[in-house]
Design an enzyme around this catalytic site. Structure first.
Site, PDB file in Angstrom:
ATOM      1  N   ASP A   7       0.807  -1.220   0.067  1.00 52.55           N
ATOM      2  CA  ASP A   7       0.193  -0.047  -0.105  1.00 52.55           C
ATOM      3  C   ASP A   7       0.915   1.115   0.020  1.00 52.55           C
ATOM      4  O   ASP A   7       1.514   1.777   1.252  1.00 52.55           O
ATOM      5  CB  ASP A   7      -0.959   0.109   1.309  1.00 52.55           C
ATOM      6  CG  ASP A   7      -1.799   1.193   1.280  1.00 52.55           C
ATOM      7  OD1 ASP A   7      -2.340   1.786   0.131  1.00 52.55           O
ATOM      8  OD2 ASP A   7      -2.126   1.663   2.452  1.00 52.55           O
ATOM      9  N   GLU A  68      -1.179  -1.155  -4.949  1.00 51.29           N
ATOM     10  CA  GLU A  68      -2.326  -0.590  -5.114  1.00 51.29           C
ATOM     11  C   GLU A  68      -2.037   0.568  -6.209  1.00 51.29           C
ATOM     12  O   GLU A  68      -0.909   1.272  -6.249  1.00 51.29           O
ATOM     13  CB  GLU A  68      -2.675   0.180  -3.983  1.00 51.29           C
ATOM     14  CG  GLU A  68      -3.960   0.969  -4.210  1.00 51.29           C
ATOM     15  CD  GLU A  68      -4.479   1.610  -2.899  1.00 51.29           C
ATOM     16  OE1 GLU A  68      -5.350   0.997  -2.053  1.00 51.29           O
ATOM     17  OE2 GLU A  68      -4.324   2.731  -2.572  1.00 51.29           O
ATOM     18  N   ASP A 141      -2.923   1.215   6.902  1.00 51.01           N
ATOM     19  CA  ASP A 141      -1.946   0.824   5.623  1.00 51.01           C
ATOM     20  C   ASP A 141      -1.433  -0.371   5.867  1.00 51.01           C
ATOM     21  O   ASP A 141      -1.251  -1.209   4.752  1.00 51.01           O
ATOM     22  CB  ASP A 141      -0.733   1.736   5.747  1.00 51.01           C
ATOM     23  CG  ASP A 141      -1.002   3.229   5.893  1.00 51.01           C
ATOM     24  OD1 ASP A 141      -1.191   3.887   4.802  1.00 51.01           O
ATOM     25  OD2 ASP A 141      -1.413   3.638   7.000  1.00 51.01           O
TER      26      ASP A 141
END
EC number: 3.1.21.10
Length: 189
Positions: A7, A68, A141
């Protein structure tokens, strides 16, 4: 399949590793968040993230890195920093010959919760449940990094089938065009 989920972010970059088994079986391996101080130069922050990514890749030896995909945010500066962080992680993987796949937030949410519009609390709750963790990964996260890895484990077979189908279609098109060219050539004689 061992997957490193990332992330990306300049302030907090989540790293999570899972092992995917048959069906939808996933086992947690490691999770953490790398932080970089906002008062550091951008290049120094990116270097720290890159070094962390290299360390995680070397330690956990993932077969693939799932990052991501950044596609839109209200704050352009935040979006740029997030994309840059994802880029240095992708570069670290590429240098080691490890494939990189990008997943949108809605793909990840849909994979782990069943809804592409799930909120962070729902994603965290499902990651905790899927991985049978004693406590929820914190901060968000960390949970998001694990969610990315889970998402990739579950979507990889479909992605592979689609790639094979696209390759077969491209080959079929090439053959058709070659045959068409032969027919045209024979007709002009």
């Amino acid at each position: 399949m061992r997957v490193l989920g990332v992330d990306p972010g300049l302030t907090r970059c989540g790293f999570g590793v899972v092992d995917g088994g048959n069906g939808r079986t996933v086992t947690p391996v490691a999770v953490d968040v790398v932080r970089t101080p906002a008062d550091l130069e951008l290049s120094s922050r990116l270097l720290r993230i890159s070094e962390a990514a290299e360390s995680w890749i070397d330690l956990h030896r993932p077969e693939v890195v799932a990052i991501e995909r950044v596609f839109a945010q209200h704050n352009v500066r935040t979006a740029m920093g997030t994309a840059q962080a994802g880029g240095v992680v992708a570069l670290a993987a590429a240098r080691r010959g490890i494939p990189v796949c990008f997943h949108t937030p809605s793909e990840v949410k849909a994979a782990v919760t069943g809804s592409g519009s799930a909120d962070k609390a729902q994603v965290t709750a499902m990651v905790t449940r899927i991985l049978k963790l004693a406590a929820a990964p914190r901060p968000a996260d960390a949970a998001d990094a694990l969610a990315l890895a889970i998402c990739h484990c579950w979507r990889a077979p479909m992605i592979e089938r689609m790639a094979r189908a696209e390759a077969a279609a491209a080959e079929q098109k090439r053959r058709y065009q070659a045959r068409l060219a032969e027919v045209k050539k024979a007709g002009t004689r």
